[in-house]
Design a protein around this motif. Structure first.
Motif, mmCIF file in Angstrom:
data_model
loop_
_atom_site.group_PDB
_atom_site.id
_atom_site.type_symbol
_atom_site.label_atom_id
_atom_site.label_comp_id
_atom_site.label_asym_id
_atom_site.label_seq_id
_atom_site.Cartn_x
_atom_site.Cartn_y
_atom_site.Cartn_z
ATOM 1 N N GLY A 83 0.813 -1.209 0.000
ATOM 2 C CA GLY A 83 0.000 0.000 0.000
ATOM 3 C C GLY A 83 0.845 1.257 0.000
ATOM 4 N N MET A 84 1.887 1.271 0.798
ATOM 5 C CA MET A 84 2.757 2.443 0.850
ATOM 6 C C MET A 84 3.504 2.651 -0.459
ATOM 7 S SD MET A 84 4.257 2.423 4.732
ATOM 8 C CE MET A 84 3.152 2.775 6.120
ATOM 9 N N TYR A 244 19.544 8.587 -10.536
ATOM 10 C CA TYR A 244 19.527 8.806 -9.094
ATOM 11 C C TYR A 244 18.399 8.001 -8.429
ATOM 12 C CZ TYR A 244 22.915 12.602 -9.493
ATOM 13 O OH TYR A 244 24.049 13.326 -9.714
ATOM 14 N N THR A 245 17.274 7.872 -9.118
ATOM 15 C CA THR A 245 16.165 7.096 -8.562
ATOM 16 C C THR A 245 16.560 5.634 -8.378
ATOM 17 O OG1 THR A 245 14.533 8.573 -9.577
ATOM 18 C CG2 THR A 245 13.772 6.389 -8.942
ATOM 19 N N LEU A 246 17.178 5.046 -9.400
ATOM 20 C CA LEU A 246 17.598 3.648 -9.306
ATOM 21 C C LEU A 246 18.754 3.475 -8.328
ATOM 22 C CD1 LEU A 246 17.390 2.586 -13.066
ATOM 23 C CD2 LEU A 246 15.816 1.994 -11.215
ATOM 24 N N THR A 247 19.658 4.442 -8.291
ATOM 25 C CA THR A 247 20.762 4.382 -7.325
ATOM 26 C C THR A 247 20.221 4.324 -5.909
ATOM 27 O OG1 THR A 247 22.242 5.621 -8.801
ATOM 28 C CG2 THR A 247 22.823 5.563 -6.468
ATOM 29 N N GLY A 248 19.277 5.225 -5.598
ATOM 30 C CA GLY A 248 18.683 5.220 -4.271
ATOM 31 C C GLY A 248 17.833 3.985 -4.014
ATOM 32 N N GLY A 249 17.113 3.507 -5.037
ATOM 33 C CA GLY A 249 16.270 2.336 -4.870
ATOM 34 C C GLY A 249 17.057 1.089 -4.525
ATOM 35 N N PHE A 250 18.153 0.847 -5.258
ATOM 36 C CA PHE A 250 18.971 -0.344 -4.971
ATOM 37 C C PHE A 250 19.712 -0.196 -3.640
ATOM 38 C CE2 PHE A 250 18.670 -1.074 -9.661
ATOM 39 C CZ PHE A 250 18.069 -2.322 -9.586
ATOM 40 N N ALA A 251 20.102 1.038 -3.285
ATOM 41 C CA ALA A 251 20.707 1.249 -1.965
ATOM 42 C C ALA A 251 19.700 0.954 -0.866
ATOM 43 C CB ALA A 251 21.231 2.681 -1.852
ATOM 44 N N PHE A 252 18.443 1.359 -1.085
ATOM 45 C CA PHE A 252 17.397 1.069 -0.117
ATOM 46 C C PHE A 252 17.181 -0.436 0.005
ATOM 47 C CE2 PHE A 252 13.049 1.564 1.688
ATOM 48 C CZ PHE A 252 13.361 2.490 2.679
ATOM 49 N N VAL A 345 29.361 -0.295 9.568
ATOM 50 C CA VAL A 345 29.935 0.578 8.538
ATOM 51 C C VAL A 345 28.972 0.709 7.366
ATOM 52 C CG1 VAL A 345 31.829 0.842 6.893
ATOM 53 C CG2 VAL A 345 32.301 0.063 9.221
ATOM 54 N N LEU A 346 28.389 -0.406 6.943
ATOM 55 C CA LEU A 346 27.444 -0.378 5.825
ATOM 56 C C LEU A 346 26.244 0.506 6.137
ATOM 57 C CD1 LEU A 346 26.347 -3.354 3.638
ATOM 58 C CD2 LEU A 346 24.604 -1.942 4.702
ATOM 59 N N MET A 347 25.656 0.318 7.320
ATOM 60 C CA MET A 347 24.481 1.095 7.690
ATOM 61 C C MET A 347 24.818 2.578 7.830
ATOM 62 S SD MET A 347 21.511 -0.316 8.007
ATOM 63 C CE MET A 347 20.693 0.662 9.251
ATOM 64 N N SER A 348 25.971 2.878 8.389
ATOM 65 C CA SER A 348 26.354 4.275 8.568
ATOM 66 C C SER A 348 26.500 4.983 7.232
ATOM 67 C CB SER A 348 27.668 4.367 9.358
ATOM 68 O OG SER A 348 27.520 3.831 10.660
ATOM 69 N N ALA A 349 27.038 4.286 6.243
ATOM 70 C CA ALA A 349 27.210 4.892 4.923
ATOM 71 C C ALA A 349 25.884 5.258 4.282
ATOM 72 C CB ALA A 349 27.999 3.943 4.013
ATOM 73 N N MET A 350 24.800 4.598 4.701
ATOM 74 C CA MET A 350 23.484 4.963 4.176
ATOM 75 C C MET A 350 23.110 6.400 4.545
ATOM 76 S SD MET A 350 22.205 2.553 2.398
ATOM 77 C CE MET A 350 22.632 0.842 2.060
ATOM 78 N N GLY A 351 23.711 6.935 5.612
ATOM 79 C CA GLY A 351 23.468 8.311 5.985
ATOM 80 C C GLY A 351 23.991 9.309 4.970
ATOM 81 N N ILE A 352 24.862 8.860 4.081
ATOM 82 C CA ILE A 352 25.329 9.683 2.963
ATOM 83 C C ILE A 352 24.533 9.383 1.710
ATOM 84 C CG2 ILE A 352 27.258 10.020 1.356
ATOM 85 C CD1 ILE A 352 29.155 9.782 3.676
ATOM 86 N N VAL A 353 24.323 8.100 1.438
ATOM 87 C CA VAL A 353 23.745 7.692 0.157
ATOM 88 C C VAL A 353 22.286 8.130 0.016
ATOM 89 C CG1 VAL A 353 23.146 5.715 -1.304
ATOM 90 C CG2 VAL A 353 25.340 5.760 -0.086
ATOM 91 N N LEU A 354 21.458 7.822 1.014
ATOM 92 C CA LEU A 354 20.018 8.041 0.863
ATOM 93 C C LEU A 354 19.623 9.515 0.763
ATOM 94 C CD1 LEU A 354 18.630 5.221 3.189
ATOM 95 C CD2 LEU A 354 18.943 5.195 0.709
ATOM 96 N N SER A 380 11.870 2.612 -4.340
ATOM 97 C CA SER A 380 12.584 2.123 -3.160
ATOM 98 C C SER A 380 11.819 1.009 -2.464
ATOM 99 C CB SER A 380 12.828 3.273 -2.185
ATOM 100 O OG SER A 380 13.684 4.245 -2.746
ATOM 101 N N PHE A 381 10.518 1.209 -2.253
ATOM 102 C CA PHE A 381 9.716 0.205 -1.560
ATOM 103 C C PHE A 381 9.603 -1.074 -2.372
ATOM 104 C CE2 PHE A 381 8.253 3.673 1.180
ATOM 105 C CZ PHE A 381 8.151 3.023 2.397
ATOM 106 N N LEU A 382 9.391 -0.955 -3.679
ATOM 107 C CA LEU A 382 9.216 -2.146 -4.495
ATOM 108 C C LEU A 382 10.507 -2.952 -4.613
ATOM 109 C CD1 LEU A 382 6.848 -0.968 -7.384
ATOM 110 C CD2 LEU A 382 6.300 -2.372 -5.390
ATOM 111 N N VAL A 383 11.626 -2.273 -4.873
ATOM 112 C CA VAL A 383 12.901 -2.989 -4.972
ATOM 113 C C VAL A 383 13.253 -3.608 -3.629
ATOM 114 C CG1 VAL A 383 15.376 -2.751 -5.423
ATOM 115 C CG2 VAL A 383 13.741 -1.546 -6.863
ATOM 116 N N GLY A 384 13.005 -2.866 -2.539
ATOM 117 C CA GLY A 384 13.268 -3.425 -1.220
ATOM 118 C C GLY A 384 12.396 -4.617 -0.907
ATOM 119 N N ALA A 385 11.115 -4.541 -1.302
ATOM 120 C CA ALA A 385 10.201 -5.655 -1.047
ATOM 121 C C ALA A 385 10.600 -6.895 -1.836
ATOM 122 C CB ALA A 385 8.780 -5.241 -1.396
ATOM 123 N N ILE A 386 11.133 -6.710 -3.039
ATOM 124 C CA ILE A 386 11.590 -7.853 -3.843
ATOM 125 C C ILE A 386 12.852 -8.464 -3.248
ATOM 126 C CG2 ILE A 386 12.538 -8.512 -6.090
ATOM 127 C CD1 ILE A 386 10.661 -6.383 -7.323
#
Length: 438
Positions: A83-84, A244-252, A345-354, A380-386
């Protein structure tokens, strides 16, 4: 795909002739109340993790209370997530046509009503249906929050504001399971939805009292469904925005893989207690928040955003490689500490990427911030859900699936950034072309 729009870069100039700069009196007033706006927008972006994570500790209770198999109850999570994702595709273009305030208030009211009905649901089927509605309505908060940021801010200011929002939205995954667990000490699973109803009601009142309209009538779209589809097609036709949309989506998706797999990996494979897992999960979220603040306070405005984003992606990629090597036994038997360090380290780097992928994408879309925000959120939600279900595909005895999914998604994210955004090119124009007729 096109790369350049009109030869006018976004400007911080307050001249009324600058179409991309928010220069109307209401926008200036909104900026003057930025602390309240920050809390409102932060609360709206925190709504998805609150809606998902507060409910997680109650899943076993729901299974018993509604006499349904665990697989059926898991659909209550899937329904909310779907839904989101899909709701953003509808609400984003609506906000470009009718402004931000009305669709947001309607969405929040529906969210509150749907959540209240979830607390009363007598069957699993009814709960699944209203969790879907809850997700559809809750999408209004996150998609319009991003669009409002685009209305109010531009360039480096927008990137800083996205980093500031992470103080609130980044804390939600830490706080939500703790709140859910505490609620279950005094009430059953229905109490979780009662608390979410209260949170939604407070946010609705804050929006009503504290967030004015940020999209002036002259900047709104006038078309119908066809116009909205043409706008989205035009956005996707812009190579850099899509990059940028796909970059953020796959990072998510890397982030979603961690959230889905880390309870099992850290506790079942590496022997951590639930308390240790909670501590590590909290530390990782704190790392994401702190790096996000470093990004906003120290890096943005001093270093080109593409360079900062490239460093963040390189750190994510290196951490994913390290995790896969450790999981496959290349370094022999490793304990919890090396795995936890790589995840931190991986999670912290998300503070830059997202925040930087969001900012860079929205910089190009002053003419359609709602539709652009919808595409960002839905992807982001769809790629993450997959990606999330794939982390358990090899059973319960190995962390290899989690590490492999994270590595593949990190590689895809970096590839999209390099191939589509082409960060070595200095783009004179930051805006994608507006669709004809708008």
């Amino acid at each position: 795909m096109s790369e350049r729009g009109p030869a006018t870069a976004p400007s911080h100039d307050s001249s009324p002739e600058s179409p991309s700069a928010p220069t109307t009196a209401p926008l200036k007033a909104a900026r003057r109340t930025s602390l309240l706006v920050t809390f409102v927008l932060g609360g709206l972006t925190a709504l998805p993790p609150l809606s998902m994570d507060m409910y997680l500790p109650a899943l076993p209770q729901v299974t018993d209370a509604l006499h349904s198999p665990a697989a059926t109850i898991q659909l209550t999570l899937t329904a909310c997530l779907a839904g989101m994702a899909l709701g953003q595709l509808v609400i984003g273009p609506m906000s470009d046509k009718w402004g931000r305030r009305r669709p947001l208030l309607v969405g929040m009211v529906v969210y509150v009503l749907a959540t209240a009905i979830c607390a009363l649901a007598p069957t699993a089927e009814l709960l699944i249906s209203f969790r879907l509605l809850q997700g559809l309505a809750g999408a209004a908060g996150v998609v319009i929050a991003r669009a409002v940021v685009r209305d109010l801010y531009d360039g480096d200011e927008m990137a800083r504001f996205f980093s500031t929002l992470m103080l609130i939205s980044g804390a939600a995954p830490i706080v939500a399971p703790l709140i859910g667990g505490q609620v279950l000490r005094f009430a059953d699973w229905r109490g979780v939805f009662v608390v979410l109803t209260g949170v939604g009601t407070i946010l609705t009142l804050m929006v009503w009292r504290g967030l004015g309209e940020t999209l002036p009538p002259e900047r709104r779209h006038t078309g119908g469904v066809g116009s909205a589809l043409r706008t989205m097609r035009g956005l996707l036709g812009d190579r850099v925005f899509t990059g940028y949309t796909l970059t953020g989506g796959f990072a998510f998706a890397v982030l979603f893989s961690y959230i889905s797999a880390s309870p099992f990996v850290v506790q079942e494979i590496y022997g951590a207690s639930p308390q240790t897992f909670s501590l590590l999960f909290g530390l990782n979220s704190v790392g994401l928040i702190l790096v996000g603040q470093i990004n906003g306070k120290l890096l943005v405005g001093r270093v080109r955003l593409d360079k900062v984003l490239a460093v963040g992606l390189a750190v994510v990629l290196s951490s994913a490689v390290s995790l896969l090597l450790m999981a496959t036994g290349v370094f022999g038997e490793v304990g919890l500490v090396p795995i936890a360090t790589a995840l931190f380290v991986l999670m912290s780097a998300m503070g830059i990427v997202l925040p930087n992928t969001n900012a860079q994408a929205l910089m190009r879309t002053p003419h359609a911030a709602g539709s652009a925000s919808a595409l960002l959120g839905t992807s982001s939600f769809l790629v993450g859900a997959i990606a999330s279900p794939l982390v358990g595909i090899a059973g319960e005895d190995t962390a290899v699936p989690m590490a492999l999914v994270q590595l593949v998604c990190a590689v895809l994210s970096a590839t999209c950034f390099l191939a589509l955004c082409r960060p070595w090119h200095k783009r004179e124009a930051q805006t994608a072309p507006a669709p004809a007729g708008d």
